[in-house]
Design a protein around this motif. Structure first.
Motif, PDB file in Angstrom:
ATOM      1  N   THR A   1       0.895  -1.164   0.032  1.00 17.03           N
ATOM      2  CA  THR A   1      -0.093  -0.142   0.133  1.00 17.03           C
ATOM      3  C   THR A   1       0.894   1.325   0.052  1.00 17.03           C
ATOM      4  O   THR A   1       0.398   2.263  -0.287  1.00 17.03           O
ATOM      5  N   LEU A   2       1.980   1.246   0.455  1.00 14.34           N
ATOM      6  CA  LEU A   2       3.037   2.258   0.662  1.00 14.34           C
ATOM      7  C   LEU A   2       3.856   2.256  -0.707  1.00 14.34           C
ATOM      8  O   LEU A   2       4.731   3.418  -0.562  1.00 14.34           O
ATOM      9  N   ALA A   3       3.568   1.613  -1.815  1.00 13.84           N
ATOM     10  CA  ALA A   3       4.407   1.406  -2.949  1.00 13.84           C
ATOM     11  C   ALA A   3       4.841   2.879  -3.474  1.00 13.84           C
ATOM     12  O   ALA A   3       5.989   3.213  -3.907  1.00 13.84           O
ATOM     13  N   THR A   4       3.861   3.931  -3.522  1.00 16.24           N
ATOM     14  CA  THR A   4       3.756   5.049  -4.074  1.00 16.24           C
ATOM     15  C   THR A   4       4.891   6.161  -3.398  1.00 16.24           C
ATOM     16  O   THR A   4       5.175   7.162  -3.870  1.00 16.24           O
ATOM     17  N   GLN A   5       4.930   5.617  -2.048  1.00 15.47           N
ATOM     18  CA  GLN A   5       5.600   6.540  -0.962  1.00 15.47           C
ATOM     19  C   GLN A   5       6.821   6.117  -0.739  1.00 15.47           C
ATOM     20  O   GLN A   5       7.630   6.649   0.168  1.00 15.47           O
ATOM     21  N   VAL A   6       7.499   5.051  -1.261  1.00 17.52           N
ATOM     22  CA  VAL A   6       8.394   4.414  -0.730  1.00 17.52           C
ATOM     23  C   VAL A   6       9.959   5.313  -0.939  1.00 17.52           C
ATOM     24  O   VAL A   6      10.584   5.310   0.015  1.00 17.52           O
ATOM     25  N   GLU A   7      10.100   6.019  -1.948  1.00 14.04           N
ATOM     26  CA  GLU A   7      11.180   6.789  -1.958  1.00 14.04           C
ATOM     27  C   GLU A   7      11.146   7.937  -1.075  1.00 14.04           C
ATOM     28  O   GLU A   7      12.211   8.188  -0.379  1.00 14.04           O
ATOM     29  N   TYR A   8      10.041   8.669  -0.827  1.00 10.30           N
ATOM     30  CA  TYR A   8       9.733   9.717   0.117  1.00 10.30           C
ATOM     31  C   TYR A   8      10.162   9.217   1.745  1.00 10.30           C
ATOM     32  O   TYR A   8      10.895   9.580   2.486  1.00 10.30           O
TER      33      TYR A   8
ATOM     34  N   VAL B   1      -2.324   3.684   8.015  1.00  7.67           N
ATOM     35  CA  VAL B   1      -2.252   4.106   9.630  1.00  7.67           C
ATOM     36  C   VAL B   1      -1.075   3.509  10.145  1.00  7.67           C
ATOM     37  O   VAL B   1      -0.311   4.369  10.982  1.00  7.67           O
ATOM     38  N   ALA B   2      -0.685   2.239  10.086  1.00  9.93           N
ATOM     39  CA  ALA B   2       0.277   1.688  10.673  1.00  9.93           C
ATOM     40  C   ALA B   2       1.967   2.091  10.113  1.00  9.93           C
ATOM     41  O   ALA B   2       2.830   2.453  10.934  1.00  9.93           O
ATOM     42  N   GLY B   3       1.733   2.571   8.766  1.00  7.22           N
ATOM     43  CA  GLY B   3       2.948   3.201   8.293  1.00  7.22           C
ATOM     44  C   GLY B   3       3.309   4.616   8.676  1.00  7.22           C
ATOM     45  O   GLY B   3       4.499   4.743   9.162  1.00  7.22           O
TER      46      GLY B   3
ATOM     47  N   ALA C   1       2.447   5.456  11.785  1.00  4.27           N
ATOM     48  CA  ALA C   1       2.865   5.257  13.117  1.00  4.27           C
ATOM     49  C   ALA C   1       4.381   4.881  13.041  1.00  4.27           C
ATOM     50  O   ALA C   1       5.151   5.299  14.037  1.00  4.27           O
ATOM     51  N   ARG C   2       4.852   3.731  12.158  1.00  8.84           N
ATOM     52  CA  ARG C   2       6.274   3.572  12.193  1.00  8.84           C
ATOM     53  C   ARG C   2       7.179   4.757  11.780  1.00  8.84           C
ATOM     54  O   ARG C   2       8.036   5.156  12.551  1.00  8.84           O
ATOM     55  N   ARG C   3       6.595   5.641  10.948  1.00  4.87           N
ATOM     56  CA  ARG C   3       7.487   6.925  10.587  1.00  4.87           C
ATOM     57  C   ARG C   3       7.466   7.823  11.742  1.00  4.87           C
ATOM     58  O   ARG C   3       8.535   8.512  11.967  1.00  4.87           O
ATOM     59  N   GLN C   4       6.475   7.774  12.601  1.00  2.06           N
ATOM     60  CA  GLN C   4       6.458   8.896  13.754  1.00  2.06           C
ATOM     61  C   GLN C   4       7.191   8.722  14.903  1.00  2.06           C
ATOM     62  O   GLN C   4       7.640   9.331  15.674  1.00  2.06           O
ATOM     63  N   THR C   5       7.862   7.287  14.786  1.00  5.01           N
ATOM     64  CA  THR C   5       8.909   6.862  15.644  1.00  5.01           C
ATOM     65  C   THR C   5      10.244   7.592  15.723  1.00  5.01           C
ATOM     66  O   THR C   5      11.159   7.802  16.539  1.00  5.01           O
ATOM     67  N   ARG C   6      10.487   8.261  14.580  1.00  3.55           N
ATOM     68  CA  ARG C   6      11.495   9.104  14.151  1.00  3.55           C
ATOM     69  C   ARG C   6      11.625  10.463  14.936  1.00  3.55           C
ATOM     70  O   ARG C   6      12.571  11.102  15.213  1.00  3.55           O
ATOM     71  N   LEU C   7      10.441  10.713  15.780  1.00  3.77           N
ATOM     72  CA  LEU C   7      10.337  12.036  16.374  1.00  3.77           C
ATOM     73  C   LEU C   7      10.826  11.746  17.845  1.00  3.77           C
ATOM     74  O   LEU C   7      10.917  12.703  18.483  1.00  3.77           O
TER      75      LEU C   7
END
Length: 288
Positions: free
Chosen positions: A97-104, A152-154, A156-162
């Motif tokens: 589902t995140l395929a289009t966002q992979v590079e970003y 939603v899960a993606g 949450a994973r990104r937000q761990t960088r904060l």
């Protein structure tokens, strides 16, 4: 995207090799002949699409007349760092589902600082799960509505960088419209705004509101992100999501234009403390 984590260094290296080739009045065909390779390989190398081997870099430097050892060493070090970065496989690669966002997402994961200008929505790194779900439902383009949970899960994973020992530094300037848009209804939006106020307490999170009464502003053209990296040789990269495509700016001079625009919008915005008070007042209005 294969196993690319960040093309920043690869494109920087490819760009430097291209400039050396042009300065030497050589063609890509001649460069390919020196490597006993196809011209397509040289095109990919100069575009940063493939990792570069040390022997290829040394051969091209000899062909282009680069005799300064430090210049060759500089290119070899860039190539080494780029190869190491490409070996990393991130969690985002396993979520279709995140395929289009992979590079970003990969770029964001490699960044040390992000400057975000947003006009209509709350930035993904700040979104609550409820807000993200509301955005997904409003999208109306899903072939399977259950995939919203992957997003939603993606998030949450990104937000761990904060958080953590070396958290991502983020400076977000957000237009007032994003705080007043009732995404998911008053309760969802109120909780989202309360969450923003809590995030603003983090030392690495800098949130500013550009209010309506500020009038015309230099960033009216649309939202964008400026990503900064730890490597000395990595230039700032600008990312923009367009309706049918994604745009990247990886030129130092062009990137600086967006940095300047962001700084102008920041100066026109409320100070961080005043921004939190402003957001809190809107949240209270919605919770009544």
């Amino acid at each position: 995207m294969d196993n690319r984590v960040s093309t920043v260094l690869g494109r920087r290296l490819g760009g430097e090799l291209q400039r050396l080739r042009v300065a030497a009045s050589m063609t890509q065909r001649e460069a390919a002949a020196a490597l006993s390779a196809t011209q397509t390989k040289v095109v990919k190398m100069e575009s940063g699409w493939v990792p570069m081997r040390d022997p290829d870099i040394v051969a091209l430097c000899a062909l282009y007349g680069v005799g300064e050892p430090r210049a060759v060493t500089h290119l070899l070090e860039l190539a080494k760092t780029d190869r190491e970065r490409r070996k990393v496989k991130g969690w985002w690669n396993d979520t279709p589902t995140l395929a289009t966002q992979v590079e970003y997402i990969a770029m964001e994961d490699a960044a040390v600082k992000v400057r975000q200008w947003q006009m209509a929505i709350i930035p993904g790194l700040f979104q609550t799960a409820e807000y993200t779900r509301a955005m997904g439902v409003a999208d109306m383009s899903w072939d399977n509505i259950d995939r919203i949970e992957d997003v939603v899960a993606g998030r949450a994973r990104r937000q761990t960088r904060l958080h953590g020992d070396t958290p991502l530094r983020i400076h977000a300037v957000i237009w007032e419209a994003a705080f007043r848009q009732l995404m998911g209804g008053p309760q969802v939006m109120s909780r989202q705004l309360e969450h923003l106020c809590q995030l603003a307490d983090l030392p690495n999170v800098h949130i500013q509101v550009l209010p309506f009464w500020a009038g015309g502003h230099p960033c009216i053209g649309g939202p964008f992100n400026v990503l900064s990296f730890g490597e000395d040789e990595a230039v700032d990269v600008v990312h923009m999501d367009l309706p049918r495509s994604t745009m990247w700016v990886e030129d130092a001079a062009e990137s600086q234009v967006f940095v300047d625009l962001f700084n102008q919008a920041s100066r026109m915005s409320l100070a961080p403390y005043d921004s939190v008070q402003f957001i809190d007042s809107i949240a209270k209005e919605m919770s009544r």
